[in-house]
Structure formats: C-alpha cells, structure tokens
Scaffold this motif. Structure first.
Motif, PDB file in Angstrom:
ATOM      1  N   MET A  75     -34.082  13.926  88.436  1.00 61.65           N
ATOM      2  CA  MET A  75     -35.142  14.814  87.974  1.00 61.65           C
ATOM      3  C   MET A  75     -35.600  15.773  89.057  1.00 61.65           C
ATOM      4  O   MET A  75     -36.378  16.682  88.805  1.00 61.65           O
ATOM      5  N   ASN A  96     -31.896  18.040  87.051  1.00 58.89           N
ATOM      6  CA  ASN A  96     -32.933  18.951  86.590  1.00 58.89           C
ATOM      7  C   ASN A  96     -33.128  20.014  87.664  1.00 58.89           C
ATOM      8  O   ASN A  96     -33.591  19.724  88.764  1.00 58.89           O
ATOM      9  N   LYS A  98     -35.137  22.551  87.590  1.00 53.29           N
ATOM     10  CA  LYS A  98     -36.439  23.213  87.528  1.00 53.29           C
ATOM     11  C   LYS A  98     -36.996  23.463  88.913  1.00 53.29           C
ATOM     12  O   LYS A  98     -37.587  24.509  89.184  1.00 53.29           O
ATOM     13  N   THR A 133     -34.683  22.334  82.360  1.00 53.84           N
ATOM     14  CA  THR A 133     -35.526  21.761  81.314  1.00 53.84           C
ATOM     15  C   THR A 133     -36.722  22.644  81.004  1.00 53.84           C
ATOM     16  O   THR A 133     -37.315  22.551  79.941  1.00 53.84           O
ATOM     17  N   ALA A 146     -39.129  16.183  79.807  1.00 57.21           N
ATOM     18  CA  ALA A 146     -37.902  16.630  80.468  1.00 57.21           C
ATOM     19  C   ALA A 146     -36.965  15.460  80.715  1.00 57.21           C
ATOM     20  O   ALA A 146     -35.744  15.581  80.569  1.00 57.21           O
ATOM     21  N   ASN A 147     -37.535  14.312  81.086  1.00 54.40           N
ATOM     22  CA  ASN A 147     -36.705  13.125  81.328  1.00 54.40           C
ATOM     23  C   ASN A 147     -36.005  12.659  80.059  1.00 54.40           C
ATOM     24  O   ASN A 147     -34.829  12.278  80.090  1.00 54.40           O
ATOM     25  N   ILE A 150     -33.058  15.040  79.200  1.00 57.91           N
ATOM     26  CA  ILE A 150     -31.869  14.809  80.024  1.00 57.91           C
ATOM     27  C   ILE A 150     -31.191  13.500  79.632  1.00 57.91           C
ATOM     28  O   ILE A 150     -29.951  13.399  79.666  1.00 57.91           O
TER      29      ILE A 150
END
Length: 203
Positions: A75, A96, A98, A133, A146-147, A150
């Motif tokens: 993440m 991720n 982001k 995400t 978001a988790n 994914i």
C-alpha cells in the motif's frame, strides 16, 4: 505435493493491512483451510510500518520463506524495497502508487527505488502492477477502500489464490469484518477483480 499460498501485505498505519489479513484469514477458515497469520506493527497509529504475512494451506511455519511469496501487496511503495527478496519471477507484485503521484517532486532516492522496481518487470513476467487507487476510487475520501480494491486486483490476476478461496468467500468475509461501508467495499473488490482480469488479458 504441498498446497500452499503465501501473501505478503505491506503498508503503514491506517492503510488497512491488518484488515486485509483478517479478511483473507476469515475466508480461508470458512473453507476449513489451515491459515497462519503473523503481524508486525511499528508505531502504526503514527504511520509506522505494518507487515502481515498470510499463509494458507499445508503450512506449519508462520514465516514465509525467502523467494516464496506468491503475491505481495504494498500500500506504500516505500515499504516495498526491504521485502523484494520474498518474491520470485512468478510472484504477483501489486503496488499502490498513490504515494508517488501525490508527491510534486520525487527525491533522488525515491526515483532510484522506483526505477529498481520497474526494472524487475522483465524478470518477473510483467507481474508488477502499479495501481493508482486515487483514480480508481471515486469516493469523497479516496483513501478508504484502496486496500480492498487492490485485494480484488489480486483475485482478478492470480488463479492460484482462487484455488484456495474464491470471490464469494472473500465477499462473505468482507461482510463479517467490515461493518461500515460494507456494500461499497464489496463494489470496490469487484471493480478490482475486473481491473486485474483486464491486466491478464492484455499480457
């Protein structure tokens, strides 16, 4: 032949790493599968590192052996580099990105690390996916879910985990473990699956 699936979950406090491990463990136990979960938390409430190892199947040791993780979900890209020796050319690596896109300027160290991961793609059968995400999740609070998104990508890309636990098992586990925004999280999980399947079809 032992039937095992190993997944390594990386992030920082507040990114839902422990939640993901609980969802996977609950889904596995609902299928009467053996599952071992280990968690390592720093100062999680202050954004410290959080690591969870989830082992499903014919497992006895709580630790994933080096180069034996079937998948790695990160993440936060900055948490990834210390654990690259847990993956191999057949592993699925989902990151991720982001944290990359949020930074106006990447430091020299960040740029080198990002290049290192991108260079792994050739040796890992293109199984590295950077997922924004922030773009995929259209909620007001884009960090939420978001988790789960994914996790859906993993189930869309990796048939190996589907041989242990299926989509419906995970959805049932989400309902048990996430009492708030349950339907929204299920929607994000399904969207992640669709995205993951699309990545496979393009390869």
């Amino acid at each position: 032949m032992k039937m095992i699936y190993n997944v390594l979950l990386l992030g920082t406090g507040g990114q839902g790493i422990i939640t993901l491990s609980k969802i996977l463990a609950t889904a596995a136990m609902s299928k009467n599968l053996k599952v071992i979960v280990t968690q390592k938390k720093g100062l999680a409430q202050r954004g410290g590192s959080v690591v969870a190892q989830v082992r499903i199947g014919d497992v006895y040791s709580p630790q994933i052996p080096k180069y034996s993780s079937h998948s790695l979900i990160s993440m936060d890209i900055n948490e990834t580099f210390e654990y690259l020796d847990y993956i191999n050319k057949n592993s699925i690596l989902l990151i991720n990105n982001k944290s990359i896109n949020d930074a106006v300027l990447l430091s020299k160290k960040d740029k080198i690390q990002q290049e290192e991961i991108e260079q792994l793609q050739g040796s890992m059968n293109d199984n590295i996916v950077f997922i924004d995400t922030k773009l995929k999740n259209k909620q007001k609070d884009k960090s939420k879910g978001a988790n789960i998104y994914i996790l859906g990508v993993l189930f869309g890309m990796d048939n190996r985990i589907n041989s242990f636990i299926r989509k419906d098992d995970v959805i049932s586990s989400i309902k048990k473990n996430l009492k708030r925004n349950t339907e929204l999280n299920i929607e994000l999980f399904n969207k992640g699956i669709d995205f993951g399947k699309g990545k496979i079809n393009k390869q």
